[in-house]
Design a protein around this motif. Structure first.
Motif, PDB file in Angstrom:
ATOM      1  N   ILE A 175     -11.693  -6.888  -6.600  1.00 39.11           N
ATOM      2  CA  ILE A 175     -12.240  -7.214  -5.220  1.00 39.11           C
ATOM      3  C   ILE A 175     -10.886  -7.421  -4.611  1.00 39.11           C
ATOM      4  CG2 ILE A 175     -10.897 -10.470  -4.276  1.00 39.11           C
ATOM      5  CD1 ILE A 175     -11.749 -11.060  -6.978  1.00 39.11           C
ATOM      6  N   THR A 206      -9.072  -7.382  -0.722  1.00 37.16           N
ATOM      7  CA  THR A 206      -8.929  -8.843   0.507  1.00 37.16           C
ATOM      8  C   THR A 206      -8.282  -7.631   1.385  1.00 37.16           C
ATOM      9  OG1 THR A 206      -6.675  -9.638   0.301  1.00 37.16           O
ATOM     10  CG2 THR A 206      -8.388 -10.067  -1.506  1.00 37.16           C
ATOM     11  N   ASP A 223      -4.902  -6.104   1.584  1.00 30.68           N
ATOM     12  CA  ASP A 223      -4.953  -5.230   0.492  1.00 30.68           C
ATOM     13  C   ASP A 223      -3.828  -3.592   1.797  1.00 30.68           C
ATOM     14  OD1 ASP A 223      -5.370  -6.172  -1.870  1.00 30.68           O
ATOM     15  OD2 ASP A 223      -7.379  -6.174  -1.779  1.00 30.68           O
ATOM     16  N   GLY A 262     -12.122  -7.005   6.526  1.00 26.67           N
ATOM     17  CA  GLY A 262     -12.823  -7.899   6.011  1.00 26.67           C
ATOM     18  C   GLY A 262     -14.610  -7.401   6.440  1.00 26.67           C
ATOM     19  N   THR A 286     -13.354 -12.591   4.608  1.00 24.75           N
ATOM     20  CA  THR A 286     -11.806 -11.748   4.298  1.00 24.75           C
ATOM     21  C   THR A 286     -11.763 -11.022   2.717  1.00 24.75           C
ATOM     22  OG1 THR A 286     -10.710 -14.215   3.459  1.00 24.75           O
ATOM     23  CG2 THR A 286     -10.529 -13.388   5.934  1.00 24.75           C
ATOM     24  N   LYS A 287     -12.793 -11.356   2.103  1.00 21.91           N
ATOM     25  CA  LYS A 287     -12.878 -10.801   0.585  1.00 21.91           C
ATOM     26  C   LYS A 287     -13.935 -10.427   0.110  1.00 21.91           C
ATOM     27  CE  LYS A 287     -11.870 -15.058  -2.464  1.00 21.91           C
ATOM     28  NZ  LYS A 287     -11.260 -15.510  -3.259  1.00 21.91           N
TER      29      LYS A 287
END
Length: 149
Positions: free
Chosen positions: A4, A6, A9, A115, A139-140
């Protein structure tokens, strides 16, 4: 590889090919394009970005660069402008419209994951050039949902 990613990161110290390798399981030693097709529904986009106030009164017919990519200060809207092309250049049939875009925008300090974005507008009233805007829809992203090998 994180499954994942986001908007929190940090990709600032990475090059495009390193992001592709880390996120999408590839083993490239270089990548010169701002577009990486992940699968039929998704692509990673690596545009040069500038933060800008974006509203209905924005004038986008700027000269100098081929593409002007601007992100709103709240990170929810991206404008893509090519002042060298007229807006009636077949935008509706452009092959780059359909995929969901995972946007890794290049700012002055490096790449940032902004995103997941989808096309919102294909033209803008009063602007006679190639114009598209994208709206953030996430956003992820869970990379295990991608269909790449």
């Amino acid at each position: 590889m994180n499954s994942i990613i986001t908007v929190d990161d940090d990709f600032r110290e990475k090059k495009i090919f390193e992001i592709i390798n880390e996120c999408f399981g590839k083993d490239y030693t270089g990548w010169m394009k701002a577009w990486y097709k992940i699968d039929e529904d998704n692509a990673a986009w690596f545009p040069r970005m500038e933060e800008a106030k974006i509203d209905d009164n924005s004038s986008n017919a700027l000269a100098g660069n081929r593409f002007i990519n601007r992100i709103s200060s709240d990170g929810t809207v991206i404008e893509e402008i090519d002042p060298t092309r007229n807006k009636v250049h077949g935008l509706e049939t452009d092959k780059w419209i359909e995929p969901t875009r995972l946007v890794f925008g290049r700012m002055k300090d490096g790449f940032h994951f902004f995103g997941v974005f989808m096309i919102d507008k294909l033209s803008k009233d009063g602007v006679d050039c190639y114009y598209r805007s994208y709206k953030r829809v996430g956003t992820k992203i869970d990379l295990t949902t991608m269909k790449y090998s």
